[in-house]
Design a protein around this motif. Structure first.
Motif, PDB file in Angstrom:
ATOM      1  N   PHE A  13       0.832  -1.200   0.000  1.00 46.55           N
ATOM      2  CA  PHE A  13       0.000   0.000   0.000  1.00 46.55           C
ATOM      3  C   PHE A  13       0.871   1.257   0.000  1.00 46.55           C
ATOM      4  CE2 PHE A  13      -1.839   3.173   3.017  1.00 46.55           C
ATOM      5  CZ  PHE A  13      -2.798   3.708   2.168  1.00 46.55           C
ATOM      6  N   LEU A  14       1.875   1.296   0.866  1.00 44.15           N
ATOM      7  CA  LEU A  14       2.783   2.446   0.899  1.00 44.15           C
ATOM      8  C   LEU A  14       3.533   2.584  -0.423  1.00 44.15           C
ATOM      9  CD1 LEU A  14       4.293   2.077   4.493  1.00 44.15           C
ATOM     10  CD2 LEU A  14       2.384   3.523   3.756  1.00 44.15           C
ATOM     11  N   ASP A  15       3.947   1.447  -0.987  1.00 43.45           N
ATOM     12  CA  ASP A  15       4.642   1.479  -2.275  1.00 43.45           C
ATOM     13  C   ASP A  15       3.753   2.060  -3.362  1.00 43.45           C
ATOM     14  OD1 ASP A  15       6.923   0.359  -1.212  1.00 43.45           O
ATOM     15  OD2 ASP A  15       6.516  -1.662  -1.946  1.00 43.45           O
ATOM     16  N   MET A  16       2.482   1.642  -3.369  1.00 44.39           N
ATOM     17  CA  MET A  16       1.577   2.091  -4.416  1.00 44.39           C
ATOM     18  C   MET A  16       1.165   3.548  -4.242  1.00 44.39           C
ATOM     19  SD  MET A  16      -0.795  -1.275  -5.171  1.00 44.39           S
ATOM     20  CE  MET A  16      -1.188  -1.649  -3.458  1.00 44.39           C
ATOM     21  N   VAL A  17       1.191   4.037  -3.002  1.00 45.46           N
ATOM     22  CA  VAL A  17       0.870   5.444  -2.762  1.00 45.46           C
ATOM     23  C   VAL A  17       2.016   6.337  -3.212  1.00 45.46           C
ATOM     24  CG1 VAL A  17       0.499   7.165  -0.951  1.00 45.46           C
ATOM     25  CG2 VAL A  17      -0.816   5.045  -0.941  1.00 45.46           C
ATOM     26  N   ALA A  18       3.267   5.969  -2.851  1.00 37.50           N
ATOM     27  CA  ALA A  18       4.364   6.892  -3.139  1.00 37.50           C
ATOM     28  C   ALA A  18       5.748   6.265  -3.215  1.00 37.50           C
ATOM     29  CB  ALA A  18       4.386   8.014  -2.102  1.00 37.50           C
ATOM     30  N   LEU A  19       5.981   5.145  -2.510  1.00 42.51           N
ATOM     31  CA  LEU A  19       7.359   4.691  -2.321  1.00 42.51           C
ATOM     32  C   LEU A  19       7.942   3.920  -3.503  1.00 42.51           C
ATOM     33  CD1 LEU A  19       7.342   3.559   1.425  1.00 42.51           C
ATOM     34  CD2 LEU A  19       7.912   5.797   0.444  1.00 42.51           C
ATOM     35  N   ALA A  20       7.108   3.421  -4.391  1.00 47.95           N
ATOM     36  CA  ALA A  20       7.635   2.598  -5.499  1.00 47.95           C
ATOM     37  C   ALA A  20       6.816   2.814  -6.762  1.00 47.95           C
ATOM     38  CB  ALA A  20       7.646   1.128  -5.115  1.00 47.95           C
ATOM     39  N   LEU A  21       6.688   4.061  -7.181  1.00 48.53           N
ATOM     40  CA  LEU A  21       5.987   4.332  -8.432  1.00 48.53           C
ATOM     41  C   LEU A  21       6.843   3.860  -9.609  1.00 48.53           C
ATOM     42  CD1 LEU A  21       4.548   7.898  -7.745  1.00 48.53           C
ATOM     43  CD2 LEU A  21       3.525   5.666  -7.257  1.00 48.53           C
ATOM     44  N   PRO A  22       6.232   3.291 -10.645  1.00 52.32           N
ATOM     45  CA  PRO A  22       7.011   2.725 -11.753  1.00 52.32           C
ATOM     46  C   PRO A  22       7.578   3.802 -12.668  1.00 52.32           C
ATOM     47  CG  PRO A  22       4.681   2.515 -12.214  1.00 52.32           C
ATOM     48  CD  PRO A  22       4.786   3.057 -10.819  1.00 52.32           C
ATOM     49  N   GLY A  23       8.769   3.531 -13.204  1.00 50.02           N
ATOM     50  CA  GLY A  23       9.338   4.401 -14.217  1.00 50.02           C
ATOM     51  C   GLY A  23       8.687   4.160 -15.562  1.00 50.02           C
ATOM     52  N   LYS A  24       9.125   4.915 -16.554  1.00 50.21           N
ATOM     53  CA  LYS A  24       8.600   4.743 -17.901  1.00 50.21           C
ATOM     54  C   LYS A  24       9.073   3.412 -18.483  1.00 50.21           C
ATOM     55  CE  LYS A  24       8.295   9.667 -19.022  1.00 50.21           C
ATOM     56  NZ  LYS A  24       8.726  10.742 -19.953  1.00 50.21           N
ATOM     57  N   PRO A  25       8.297   2.845 -19.406  1.00 53.55           N
ATOM     58  CA  PRO A  25       8.739   1.601 -20.049  1.00 53.55           C
ATOM     59  C   PRO A  25      10.117   1.755 -20.675  1.00 53.55           C
ATOM     60  CG  PRO A  25       6.445   2.027 -20.574  1.00 53.55           C
ATOM     61  CD  PRO A  25       6.950   3.249 -19.852  1.00 53.55           C
ATOM     62  N   ALA A  26      10.945   0.727 -20.507  1.00 51.80           N
ATOM     63  CA  ALA A  26      12.309   0.767 -21.035  1.00 51.80           C
ATOM     64  C   ALA A  26      12.324   0.724 -22.560  1.00 51.80           C
ATOM     65  CB  ALA A  26      13.119  -0.392 -20.463  1.00 51.80           C
ATOM     66  N   ARG A  27      11.255   0.207 -23.142  1.00 50.15           N
ATOM     67  CA  ARG A  27      11.124   0.138 -24.596  1.00 50.15           C
ATOM     68  C   ARG A  27       9.646   0.043 -24.920  1.00 50.15           C
ATOM     69  NH1 ARG A  27       9.953  -5.116 -25.981  1.00 50.15           N
ATOM     70  NH2 ARG A  27      10.558  -6.785 -24.548  1.00 50.15           N
ATOM     71  N   PRO A  28       9.245   0.249 -26.161  1.00 50.75           N
ATOM     72  CA  PRO A  28       7.820   0.143 -26.497  1.00 50.75           C
ATOM     73  C   PRO A  28       7.309  -1.293 -26.334  1.00 50.75           C
ATOM     74  CG  PRO A  28       9.015   1.358 -28.189  1.00 50.75           C
ATOM     75  CD  PRO A  28      10.053   0.734 -27.310  1.00 50.75           C
ATOM     76  N   TYR A  29       6.160  -1.426 -25.740  1.00 43.86           N
ATOM     77  CA  TYR A  29       5.473  -2.711 -25.637  1.00 43.86           C
ATOM     78  C   TYR A  29       4.092  -2.566 -26.276  1.00 43.86           C
ATOM     79  CZ  TYR A  29       8.742  -4.411 -22.017  1.00 43.86           C
ATOM     80  OH  TYR A  29       9.844  -4.816 -21.314  1.00 43.86           O
ATOM     81  N   PRO A  30       3.656  -3.543 -27.077  1.00 44.68           N
ATOM     82  CA  PRO A  30       2.253  -3.525 -27.496  1.00 44.68           C
ATOM     83  C   PRO A  30       1.367  -3.584 -26.261  1.00 44.68           C
ATOM     84  CG  PRO A  30       3.519  -5.130 -28.770  1.00 44.68           C
ATOM     85  CD  PRO A  30       4.399  -4.679 -27.651  1.00 44.68           C
ATOM     86  N   ALA A  31       0.406  -2.674 -26.187  1.00 44.16           N
ATOM     87  CA  ALA A  31      -0.383  -2.571 -24.961  1.00 44.16           C
ATOM     88  C   ALA A  31      -1.867  -2.483 -25.267  1.00 44.16           C
ATOM     89  CB  ALA A  31       0.056  -1.359 -24.141  1.00 44.16           C
ATOM     90  N   LEU A  32      -2.654  -3.099 -24.400  1.00 38.75           N
ATOM     91  CA  LEU A  32      -4.108  -2.981 -24.399  1.00 38.75           C
ATOM     92  C   LEU A  32      -4.509  -2.460 -23.029  1.00 38.75           C
ATOM     93  CD1 LEU A  32      -6.985  -3.664 -25.592  1.00 38.75           C
ATOM     94  CD2 LEU A  32      -6.747  -5.889 -24.457  1.00 38.75           C
ATOM     95  N   VAL A  33      -5.338  -1.431 -22.999  1.00 36.79           N
ATOM     96  CA  VAL A  33      -5.831  -0.886 -21.733  1.00 36.79           C
ATOM     97  C   VAL A  33      -7.354  -0.969 -21.750  1.00 36.79           C
ATOM     98  CG1 VAL A  33      -5.959   1.130 -20.221  1.00 36.79           C
ATOM     99  CG2 VAL A  33      -3.846   0.650 -21.481  1.00 36.79           C
ATOM    100  N   LEU A  34      -7.907  -1.757 -20.845  1.00 28.39           N
ATOM    101  CA  LEU A  34      -9.355  -1.898 -20.700  1.00 28.39           C
ATOM    102  C   LEU A  34      -9.791  -1.242 -19.396  1.00 28.39           C
ATOM    103  CD1 LEU A  34     -10.061  -5.595 -21.811  1.00 28.39           C
ATOM    104  CD2 LEU A  34     -10.238  -3.494 -23.169  1.00 28.39           C
TER     105      LEU A  34
END
Length: 275
Positions: free
Chosen positions: A184-205
């Motif tokens: 929970f702490l990670d998802m709030v602030a402590l471990a936000l993800p960086g940008k993708p290292a390379r392009p990935y085909p993505a689907l967002v639903l």
């Protein structure tokens, strides 16, 4: 290594792999409706219980199991496969998948189902504090996320279609479990993800009626992944559960059909460095 994770398997073992990553409070059980539909299309489907969830080890240490531990587990699982999988990730699982993308872990494509956006869970935390201060106080005093889903009616409101029959909603609630306070702490602030290292085909639903991550938040995530979110009318947060299972499966299979054929990774492939 992730070899000690419990993994539910479906479909032909020589088929192209699909890896399902569940979200908070859930386990591999949440894919029981979707996984057979993907397997029937010829995919080898793997649905692990994250560490401390379901039948996987680590329940005693779940409170302090962070997002990076899940990322290490899933990264090791992926790099141990004979070819890069298609990853389908729900909610917190989508947050984990974004970390995998930031590491450059080999994946044919990534489908985000009502994923926790890269901006984190602070809006959800503040909304809970404002509208449910007693629940938020219990979370902090108990170092536990279970108070958010302890009431069956609250859990149904967060995750399920309003038309879900009461017996089905009760069975669903009985399967929910506590979630890591550290995550929970990670998802709030402590471990936000960086940008993708390379392009990935993505689907967002996204679910039009998602009580956790509204379509606007999913559209922001989609733009980050160079795509556009597809919003399912009337759908709640748990897109993979009835009565939306078949619609979600159809979107995934139509998108998967557009991906380039899978290829085996080099024999020397290694897990990318941590972000």
């Amino acid at each position: 290594m992730a070899s000690d994770l419990n993994i539910a398997r479906h479909g032909p073992q020589d088929g192209p792999p699909i890896l399902l990553i569940h979200g908070a409070w859930h386990g591999a059980w949440c894919w029981d409706g979707l996984a057979p539909l993907l397997a029937a299309a010829g995919f080898r489907v793997l649905a692990p219980d994250l560490r401390g969830h379901g039948e996987s080890p680590g329940r005693k240490h779940l409170r302090w199991t962070g997002i990076r531990q899940h990322v290490r587990d899933i990264s090791a699982l992926i790099t141990g496969l004979d070819q890069p999988p298609i990853v389908i990730a729900h909610s917190m699982g989508g947050f984990i998948a974004q970390h995998l993308m930031a590491r450059g872990v080999p994946m044919r494509g990534v489908a985000m189902l009502a994923a926790l956006p890269h901006t984190g869970a602070l809006p959800i935390a503040l909304k809970t504090l404002w509208h449910h201060p007693r629940t938020f106080a219990r979370i902090l005093t108990r170092l536990s996320l279970y108070p958010m889903v302890a009431d069956p009616a609250d859990a149904a409101r967060l995750f399920l279609d309003p038309a879900t029959p009461a017996p089905e909603a009760n069975r669903f609630h009985a399967k929910l479990q506590d979630e890591s306070f550290r995550a929970f702490l990670d998802m709030v602030a402590l471990a936000l993800p960086g940008k993708p290292a390379r392009p990935y085909p993505a689907l967002v639903l996204a679910g039009a009626d998602d009580a956790l991550f509204p379509p606007k938040a999913e559209q922001r995530l989609a733009r980050r992944l160079a795509t556009t979110a597809q919003v399912l009318p009337g759908a709640p947060h748990d897109l993979m559960l009835s009565p939306h299972t078949e619609t979600t499966a159809r979107h995934i299979l139509d998108w998967a059909a557009t991906l380039p054929p899978g290829a085996k990774p080099p024999a020397t492939a290694q897990t990318a460095p941590q972000t």
